[in-house]
Design an enzyme around this catalytic site. Sequence first.
Site, PDB file in Angstrom:
ATOM      1  N   ASP A   1      -5.753  18.367 -15.829  1.00 42.63           N
ATOM      2  CA  ASP A   1      -6.473  16.826 -16.282  1.00 42.63           C
ATOM      3  C   ASP A   1      -5.762  16.781 -17.826  1.00 42.63           C
ATOM      4  OD1 ASP A   1      -7.634  14.760 -17.206  1.00 42.63           O
ATOM      5  OD2 ASP A   1      -9.296  14.948 -15.940  1.00 42.63           O
TER       6      ASP A   1
ATOM      7  N   LYS B   1      -7.328   5.718 -20.160  1.00 43.06           N
ATOM      8  CA  LYS B   1      -7.535   6.006 -21.142  1.00 43.06           C
ATOM      9  C   LYS B   1      -5.979   5.781 -22.244  1.00 43.06           C
ATOM     10  CE  LYS B   1     -11.331   7.176 -19.612  1.00 43.06           C
ATOM     11  NZ  LYS B   1     -11.440   8.483 -18.924  1.00 43.06           N
TER      12      LYS B   1
ATOM     13  N   ARG C   1       0.905  -1.201   0.116  1.00 42.70           N
ATOM     14  CA  ARG C   1      -0.042  -0.043  -0.032  1.00 42.70           C
ATOM     15  C   ARG C   1       0.602   1.266   0.016  1.00 42.70           C
ATOM     16  NH1 ARG C   1      -1.767   2.398   4.374  1.00 42.70           N
ATOM     17  NH2 ARG C   1      -1.845   0.523   5.637  1.00 42.70           N
TER      18      ARG C   1
ATOM     19  N   TYR D   1     -15.034  16.615 -16.836  1.00 46.90           N
ATOM     20  CA  TYR D   1     -15.297  15.052 -16.835  1.00 46.90           C
ATOM     21  C   TYR D   1     -16.299  14.753 -15.759  1.00 46.90           C
ATOM     22  CZ  TYR D   1     -14.977  10.405 -15.874  1.00 46.90           C
ATOM     23  OH  TYR D   1     -15.322   8.747 -15.910  1.00 46.90           O
TER      24      TYR D   1
HETATM   25  C1  LIG Z   1     -12.128   8.808 -17.626  1.00 46.05           C
HETATM   26  C2  LIG Z   1     -11.524  10.317 -17.231  1.00 46.05           C
HETATM   27  C3  LIG Z   1     -11.355  10.431 -15.899  1.00 46.05           C
HETATM   28  C4  LIG Z   1     -11.719   9.697 -14.576  1.00 46.05           C
HETATM   29  O1  LIG Z   1     -10.734   8.307 -14.773  1.00 46.05           O
HETATM   30  P1  LIG Z   1     -10.996   7.256 -14.531  1.00 46.05           P
HETATM   31  O2  LIG Z   1      -9.845   6.234 -14.679  1.00 46.05           O
HETATM   32  O3  LIG Z   1     -12.326   6.484 -14.953  1.00 46.05           O
HETATM   33  O4  LIG Z   1     -11.368   7.126 -12.792  1.00 46.05           O
HETATM   34  C5  LIG Z   1     -10.979  11.896 -15.583  1.00 46.05           C
HETATM   35  N1  LIG Z   1     -10.806  12.735 -16.225  1.00 46.05           N
HETATM   36  C6  LIG Z   1     -10.907  12.462 -17.609  1.00 46.05           C
HETATM   37  C7  LIG Z   1     -10.578  13.478 -18.769  1.00 46.05           C
HETATM   38  C8  LIG Z   1     -11.409  11.281 -18.090  1.00 46.05           C
HETATM   39  O5  LIG Z   1     -11.695  11.018 -19.529  1.00 46.05           O
END
Ligand SMILES: *Cc1c(COP(=O)(O)O)cnc(C)c1O
Length: 422
Positions: A211, A236, A78, A131
């Site tokens: 992000d 992604k 962890r 998001y």
């Molecule tokens: C998918 C996504 C998230 C969240 O990510 P997870 O891996 O699903 O928790 C955050 N920001 C953007 C721009 C995303 O496309």
Amino acid sequence: MTKRRPEGYIKGRPLKPESLMMTYGYKPELSEGSLKCPIFQTSTFVFKSAEEGKAFFEIAYGLREQGPKEELGLIYSRLNNPDLEILEDRLCLWDGADSAAVFESGMAAISTLAFEFLRPGTVVLHSEPIYGGTEYFFRHILPRYGIKAVGFPAGADEKALEKAARAAGRVAMIFVETPSNPTNKLVDIRACAHVAKKLSTKENRVTVAVDNTFLGPLWQHPLKLGADFVLYSATKFIGGHSDVIAGVCLGGAEDMKRVRTLRTFLGTLSGPWNGWLLLRSLETLKLRMTCQMKNAQKVADFLADHPKVEKVYYLGHLEEGSAQRKVYERQCLAPGSMISFDIKGGEKQAFKFLNSLELFSLAVSLGGTESLAEHPGTMTHSDVPPADQARMGITPKMVRLSIGVENPEDLIADLTQALDSV
Ligand SMILES: *Cc1c(COP(=O)(O)O)cnc(C)c1O
């Protein structure tokens, strides 16, 4: 003698990240000579001596200063694990970051960062649209802890941004998503960094978090533009095969120490198997993202010329000389592979198109090897009230595409037949 392996340089010449994704940070001699990094599927690690165990804990819990050559030893999965440490070292190379922390999901990275750098009475000023998971967390979870979320429109210039920040209250973090999803509007990261600097005081530091899921780690490097943190949903492009949920936060060494400590106590660290899968994904990151970007260029050009398409939202088509184009030229290296478009008509026509696709899969998420299509208004952004959708430019006729690595002519053939069916 152990044969040397590159540590980032050959005779002083810095190597590019794609050259280092197969070897960097991993020592085969520590793993029976195994070429590839094994999966360290273990919850705990054996100390060589009681003294060593004591020293590791002193560093892990900040009980004393870390020596200059002293590294945090392996204690318990962890806190850290070799697959994740090597992955973090490799992720730092793309963004030019001091330090990275891998999480169980993108949301775990975002929420852990927010809880570390926001306090009751402060405000997170965020770009819109954002998001859905982040929006929900900001609007519904953070207020329980006395933290307010205030939005500003993606595409706002520095003056408008400063005005919004001054009106918002005690801003502690500017959180941006650029390009915005699904409208592909850009937020000027450098302008955010300027405003954060202007607003920062001794008592209240304003950080900038970006992000970077849509364009990074290849096509946009927010830390180099003055951001304090870069976040990813590694689900992604970084994972890239639509088979892993994971997240990343990167930043300066001191800030990331704080993020990592909270990660230990929230328990939001990812596991060794996910770490190993992401190490494998990173080896082809540049190949995949480059192919996806080139395919998207062809698809966007095709859509722009199609009589049943009203408008294409694509970074490669920004108008010469426009404010958005100038931001693009300053902060993006390529237009990426996310395309949205308005089909002529409305939801009915959009649904007919989506139901007719054969090669494209009808699914949310993005950045994987396969091409996906979805309807933001009723899927990814369905909890945004209609009036807000309209304000953000999310129309009922909008379709979002994530372009994969298939043959581009085959993708265009599928889009052609689906548009013909409308
Ligand atoms: C998918 C996504 C998230 C969240 O990510 P997870 O891996 O699903 O928790 C955050 N920001 C953007 C721009 C995303 O496309």
